[in-house]
Design a protein around this motif. Sequence first.
Motif, PDB file in Angstrom:
ATOM      1  N   SER A  71       0.839  -1.200   0.000  1.00 24.03           N
ATOM      2  CA  SER A  71       0.000   0.000   0.000  1.00 24.03           C
ATOM      3  C   SER A  71       0.877   1.254   0.000  1.00 24.03           C
ATOM      4  CB  SER A  71      -0.900  -0.003   1.230  1.00 24.03           C
ATOM      5  OG  SER A  71      -0.118   0.129   2.393  1.00 24.03           O
ATOM      6  N   LEU A  72       0.253   2.363  -0.390  1.00 24.29           N
ATOM      7  CA  LEU A  72       0.977   3.640  -0.367  1.00 24.29           C
ATOM      8  C   LEU A  72       1.336   4.008   1.073  1.00 24.29           C
ATOM      9  CD1 LEU A  72      -0.976   5.734  -3.052  1.00 24.29           C
ATOM     10  CD2 LEU A  72       1.124   4.414  -3.308  1.00 24.29           C
ATOM     11  N   ARG A  73       0.459   3.659   2.002  1.00 21.59           N
ATOM     12  CA  ARG A  73       0.719   3.932   3.416  1.00 21.59           C
ATOM     13  C   ARG A  73       1.978   3.175   3.875  1.00 21.59           C
ATOM     14  NH1 ARG A  73      -2.669   6.236   6.568  1.00 21.59           N
ATOM     15  NH2 ARG A  73      -4.473   5.715   5.302  1.00 21.59           N
ATOM     16  N   GLU A  74       2.141   1.913   3.417  1.00 19.52           N
ATOM     17  CA  GLU A  74       3.318   1.108   3.782  1.00 19.52           C
ATOM     18  C   GLU A  74       4.584   1.712   3.164  1.00 19.52           C
ATOM     19  OE1 GLU A  74       5.549  -1.952   5.514  1.00 19.52           O
ATOM     20  OE2 GLU A  74       3.547  -1.213   5.953  1.00 19.52           O
ATOM     21  N   ILE A  75       4.474   2.208   1.925  1.00 16.24           N
ATOM     22  CA  ILE A  75       5.624   2.857   1.282  1.00 16.24           C
ATOM     23  C   ILE A  75       6.009   4.103   2.074  1.00 16.24           C
ATOM     24  CG2 ILE A  75       6.435   4.038  -0.796  1.00 16.24           C
ATOM     25  CD1 ILE A  75       4.640   2.129  -2.424  1.00 16.24           C
ATOM     26  N   ALA A  76       5.014   4.875   2.532  1.00 18.97           N
ATOM     27  CA  ALA A  76       5.277   6.076   3.337  1.00 18.97           C
ATOM     28  C   ALA A  76       6.004   5.687   4.627  1.00 18.97           C
ATOM     29  CB  ALA A  76       3.971   6.798   3.652  1.00 18.97           C
ATOM     30  N   ARG A  77       5.567   4.594   5.249  1.00 21.20           N
ATOM     31  CA  ARG A  77       6.224   4.141   6.474  1.00 21.20           C
ATOM     32  C   ARG A  77       7.672   3.737   6.198  1.00 21.20           C
ATOM     33  NH1 ARG A  77       7.809  -0.053   8.936  1.00 21.20           N
ATOM     34  NH2 ARG A  77       7.068  -1.576   7.434  1.00 21.20           N
ATOM     35  N   LEU A  78       7.907   3.007   5.088  1.00 20.95           N
ATOM     36  CA  LEU A  78       9.265   2.595   4.736  1.00 20.95           C
ATOM     37  C   LEU A  78      10.161   3.789   4.410  1.00 20.95           C
ATOM     38  CD1 LEU A  78       8.472  -0.513   2.479  1.00 20.95           C
ATOM     39  CD2 LEU A  78       9.515  -0.550   4.744  1.00 20.95           C
ATOM     40  N   GLU A  79       9.588   4.794   3.765  1.00 21.63           N
ATOM     41  CA  GLU A  79      10.355   5.980   3.386  1.00 21.63           C
ATOM     42  C   GLU A  79      10.510   6.973   4.543  1.00 21.63           C
ATOM     43  OE1 GLU A  79      11.507   7.370   0.083  1.00 21.63           O
ATOM     44  OE2 GLU A  79      11.656   5.225  -0.302  1.00 21.63           O
ATOM     45  N   GLY A  80       9.682   6.814   5.558  1.00 21.95           N
ATOM     46  CA  GLY A  80       9.738   7.744   6.692  1.00 21.95           C
ATOM     47  C   GLY A  80       9.187   9.105   6.321  1.00 21.95           C
ATOM     48  N   THR A  81       8.133   9.113   5.522  1.00 19.26           N
ATOM     49  CA  THR A  81       7.525  10.373   5.080  1.00 19.26           C
ATOM     50  C   THR A  81       6.006  10.252   5.181  1.00 19.26           C
ATOM     51  OG1 THR A  81       7.537  12.012   3.310  1.00 19.26           O
ATOM     52  CG2 THR A  81       7.459   9.709   2.631  1.00 19.26           C
ATOM     53  N   SER A  82       5.318  11.328   4.807  1.00 17.01           N
ATOM     54  CA  SER A  82       3.858  11.332   4.928  1.00 17.01           C
ATOM     55  C   SER A  82       3.204  10.659   3.718  1.00 17.01           C
ATOM     56  CB  SER A  82       3.343  12.773   5.049  1.00 17.01           C
ATOM     57  OG  SER A  82       3.579  13.458   3.837  1.00 17.01           O
ATOM     58  N   LEU A  83       1.973  10.215   3.937  1.00 17.16           N
ATOM     59  CA  LEU A  83       1.210   9.560   2.877  1.00 17.16           C
ATOM     60  C   LEU A  83       0.944  10.530   1.729  1.00 17.16           C
ATOM     61  CD1 LEU A  83      -0.442   7.165   1.795  1.00 17.16           C
ATOM     62  CD2 LEU A  83      -2.374   7.984   3.163  1.00 17.16           C
ATOM     63  N   SER A  84       0.707  11.798   2.042  1.00 23.78           N
ATOM     64  CA  SER A  84       0.416  12.775   0.993  1.00 23.78           C
ATOM     65  C   SER A  84       1.608  12.955   0.044  1.00 23.78           C
ATOM     66  CB  SER A  84      -0.006  14.121   1.592  1.00 23.78           C
ATOM     67  OG  SER A  84       1.049  14.657   2.366  1.00 23.78           O
ATOM     68  N   LYS A  85       2.835  12.886   0.561  1.00 23.28           N
ATOM     69  CA  LYS A  85       4.016  13.011  -0.292  1.00 23.28           C
ATOM     70  C   LYS A  85       4.122  11.809  -1.239  1.00 23.28           C
ATOM     71  CE  LYS A  85       6.940  15.998   2.474  1.00 23.28           C
ATOM     72  NZ  LYS A  85       8.205  16.158   3.167  1.00 23.28           N
TER      73      LYS A  85
END
Length: 169
Positions: free
Chosen positions: A137-151
């Motif tokens: 999910s995009l949320r999981e990618i945000a968590r892996l990247e250490g950034t917000s979901l909107s980015k």
Amino acid sequence: MSLKLKSGLYIVRNKDTKEAIGIRWVFDSENEAGRQLTDYRSKEELGEGYFLNLCEMIKEENAADEREKYHCPTSLDCLENEGEAFADYRTPDYYLNLEEELKELSEQRNKYNQFFNILTETQARRLSYKTDDPSISLREIARLEGTSLSKIQKTFAQIKKKYLEFVNQ
């Protein structure tokens, strides 16, 4: 140290002339001293006729044992060599189609690499998460990247825009 022989009958030969001079019987059971039980009878003790018959029998038995080493338990003549298990569907058309498919895959790989080359490093890294695991999910990618979901959503919107431009070239 004595050599242990397999149980059975053996022809004893003269070391110099290789002529058969006797028969040795070897038995599996061992005596109290730990030696195999053997018995030897010379050609003269057995008698010429009986000795020759025993020698012939031993030779035939040894030959049968040697053949048995290479014996195939199933004759190839008995096997079924027709039917679905032996069907070969690889016709010349199969190889032509395979060649075309490989060519198409190569072209697709080249286009994929060209598209990846127009992405920024961040976009390529984030897209590789999705291509490596489509269920992420995009949320999981945000968590892996250490950034917000909107980015992450903004990055994928940029990737989509670049892809549409790339396809329409």
